[in-house]
Design an enzyme around this catalytic site. Structure first.
Site, PDB file in Angstrom:
ATOM      1  CG  ASP A 130      66.058  15.812  -4.859  1.00  0.00           C
ATOM      2  OD1 ASP A 130      64.737  15.018  -4.242  1.00  0.00           O
ATOM      3  OD2 ASP A 130      66.497  14.795  -5.427  1.00  0.00           O
ATOM      4  CG  ASN A 135      69.904  15.404  -1.932  1.00  0.00           C
ATOM      5  OD1 ASN A 135      70.328  14.524  -2.895  1.00  0.00           O
ATOM      6  ND2 ASN A 135      68.909  15.276  -3.168  1.00  0.00           N
ATOM      7  CG  ASP A 149      71.392  15.540  -6.925  1.00  0.00           C
ATOM      8  OD1 ASP A 149      71.620  15.993  -7.679  1.00  0.00           O
ATOM      9  OD2 ASP A 149      70.614  14.298  -6.808  1.00  0.00           O
ATOM     10  N   GLY A 151      71.466  19.315  -9.457  1.00  0.00           N
ATOM     11  CA  GLY A 151      70.540  18.129 -10.804  1.00  0.00           C
ATOM     12  C   GLY A 151      69.912  18.526 -11.457  1.00  0.00           C
TER      13      GLY A 151
END
Length: 182
Positions: A130, A135, A149, A151
């Site tokens: 991502d 980000n 991020d 995640g």
């Protein structure tokens, strides 16, 4: 709780005063319907690393009591990640604010910093999935680009497309989301 910094598909990030540490930090709190494995994985990865171009994490815990925040009331038991508060601009804002004559060098510096962050992540066998302007922050203290991020990060390749569709590489959309797709 000081204020809202941003939100994504699974979490909201707030600025908070960490009274124990005596400094302002970022608190990433999962939405009630989000998969806790995302935040647990992000903490597990980042807590083992120290890299100038990756956000530093401090703690993973649950809210001990309900809290009234800038994004509404949060019930006790919600999982959160306490991390470094990176103050700065996203790359688009920074490039737009830079003098035209300095934009190319700024873009090169951002690309180099992101390359270092991704090389570190990839060196541990992970794919970020991502990478996008939202980000990344350029730290106002020293100008370094910080990748946020993790995640959605996964180990290996062949993972189904993950991330923000408009920023996915064609290879990732075709199911070949290896490190080159970052």
């Amino acid at each position: 709780m000081v204020g809202r910094l941003g939100a994504g598909a699974s979490a909201t990030v707030l600025a908070v005063d960490d009274l124990q540490a005596g400094e302002r930090r970022a608190l990433k709190i999962l939405r009630a319907d989000a998969d806790e494995a995302l935040l647990r994985g992000e903490f597990a990865r980042l807590s083992r690393w120290s890299h100038r171009n990756l956000v530093r994490v401090h703690d993973l815990a649950r809210l001990q009591a309900a809290a009234l925040t800038p994004v509404g009331e949060l019930e006790a038991g919600r999982l959160f990640l306490l991390m470094e508060l990176v103050r700065g601009l996203d790359p688009g804002q920074a490039v737009s604010a830079a003098p035209v004559s300095g934009r190319e060098s700024l873009l090169r510096a951002i690309a180099a910093d992101l390359g270092h962050a991704l090389a570190h992540i990839h060196g541990h066998g992970l794919v970020h999935h991502d990478v996008k302007p939202a980000n990344v922050l350029l730290a106002e203290e020293d100008g370094r680009a910080v990748l946020l991020d993790l995640g959605l990060a996964t180990r290996g390749s062949g993972i189904a497309a993950r991330g923000t569709p408009r920023y996915l590489a064609p290879e990732a959309l075709a199911g070949g989301g290896d490190q080159r797709a970052d």
